[in-house]
Design an enzyme around this catalytic site. Structure first.
Site, short mmCIF file in Angstrom:
data_model
loop_
_atom_site.label_atom_id
_atom_site.label_comp_id
_atom_site.label_asym_id
_atom_site.label_seq_id
_atom_site.Cartn_x
_atom_site.Cartn_y
_atom_site.Cartn_z
N ASP A 70 0.83 -1.20 0.00
CA ASP A 70 0.00 0.00 0.00
C ASP A 70 0.87 1.25 0.00
OD1 ASP A 70 0.81 -0.71 2.55
OD2 ASP A 70 -1.21 -0.86 3.37
N GLU A 129 -5.77 3.57 3.64
CA GLU A 129 -6.29 4.22 4.85
C GLU A 129 -7.68 4.80 4.62
OE1 GLU A 129 -4.92 3.97 7.63
OE2 GLU A 129 -2.83 3.48 7.23
#
EC number: 3.5.1.47
Length: 377
Positions: A70, A129
């Site tokens: 990520d 997130e």
């Protein structure tokens, strides 16, 4: 001062340019520049929004092994005081995604020079997130075309020493959902509360009542968490607040518990409407699927790691952490594991400073694992 490794240097570069979900433009360009510096003979590179897919074509492929990293940072003002601290005010890599990307680039670099028999697919994913990049990336045309047969990811763990890997078969991370509640009453002068309808008072009552859900409505053996992380209400000290907003998160180890928690939240919020004569609305925002590790692949990985000798392997407990990698694991067999980085400060803390020794050790270990997995007869 001793020289640092190239991938620690990359991590420090990335650490200085944290960007929020689907805004990772500088990060994407940095990654692309590096990827373009590698031998291109076996690489196929395609972008998706602010993410990147990199396929390393194998010499005689029978399957495709995926590896996801990520990319995004968090809206946190960094307090580490490091010389390579964030240059983006109010933004920080406080969840280790800079470490995740540098490890992925290290593994990619090796296999760009030394391809496996099988194909490798590196997935640099934005917006973990929020608002959630895994699900739309999974549904993209590129992923449909290059869909791996298995997929792997790691996440840094500040609480574990460097050289530690922790994971387990089955459920690893919780189901999660954002929670936003807006209350609207009637404002007025602080001296005349009987002529107004105070939403700060209503919000305080609501926060307290929400905690009763975990204490009295959820099976004690089926964990749940309701955290209100932000309350906003009012404008000045002598005016009764007409509006209030609560922002929080729900985390459960089962989908049934998530459904029950949401039903109870809705009932309690309705009760607040009646009791405080106000209007309320609920928005659940982004929801993340549980991270469920494929039992066979995870057991095989743990057996390999124990035999490897270069890492300490721990069978951990499930955590209430949320991770949108769960969407990928719901569609593709695979697993996620914790990587020890020995930091006194935890994830999402403004002083998080992972021990960078973990980077090169993780790269070396993953090269060995993928070499074993991707060259097996």
């Amino acid at each position: 001062m001793s020289a640092i490794s190239p991938f620690v240097a990359i991590r420090r570069d990335l650490h200085q340019i944290p960007e929020l979900g689907f805004q990772e433009f500088k990060t994407q360009q940095y990654l692309l520049r590096y990827i373009q510096s590698l031998p291109q003979e076996r690489l196929q590179v395609r972008t998706w929004k602010t993410g990147i897919f990199v396929k390393v074509n194998g010499t005689s492929p029978r399957k495709t092994i995926g590896y996801r990293a990520d990319m995004d940072g968090l809206p946190i003002r960094e307090e580490t005081g490091l010389p390579y601290r964030s240059k983006h005010e109010g933004r920080m890599h406080a969840c280790g995604h800079d470490v995740h990307m540098s490890i992925a680039l290290g593994v990619l670099t090796h296999f760009a020079h030394h391809p496996l028999k099988d194909d490798l697919l590196f997935v640099f994913q934005p917006a973990e997130e929020g608002p959630g990049g895994a699900k739309p990336m999974l549904e993209s045309d590129i992923m449909r075309e290059w869909k791996p047969d298995i997929i792997v990811a790691l996440h840094i763990a500040p609480e574990y020493p460097v050289g530690t890997i922790a994971t387990k078969e089955g459920l690893l991370f919780a189901n999660t959902s954002e929670l936003f509640i807006d209350l609207k009453g009637k404002g007025g002068h602080a001296a005349f509360p009987h002529l107004a309808n105070d939403m700060v008072v209503a919000a305080c009552a609501l926060v307290t009542q929400l905690q009763s859900i975990v204490a009295r409505n959820v099976d004690p053996l089926d964990s749940a968490v309701i955290t209100i992380g932000k309350i906003a209400g009012g404008t000045v000290q002598n005016v009764i607040a007409e509006h209030a907003r609560l922002e929080g998160t729900i985390r459960t180890l089962s989908t049934a518990a998530m459904q029950k928690v949401k039903r109870r939240i809705e009932a309690i919020v309705h009760g607040i409407e009646v009791a405080y004569e106000c209007e309320a609305s609920i928005d659940y925002g982004a929801m993340y699927h549980e991270v469920y590790n494929d039992p066979d692949l995870t057991a095989e990985f743990m057996k390999f790691a124990k035999a490897h000798g270069g890492v300490n392997v721990i069978r951990c407990k499930e955590a209430m952490t949320g991770e949108d990698f769960g969407y990928m694991l719901a569609d593709i067999p695979g697993f996620m594991f914790w990587l020890g980085v020995a930091s006194p400060y935890g994830l999402h803390h403004a002083k998080l400073a992972p021990n960078e020794e973990a980077i090169d050790r993780a790269i070396a270990f993953l090269i060995d694992y993928f070499s074993w997995k991707g060259n097996a007869e």
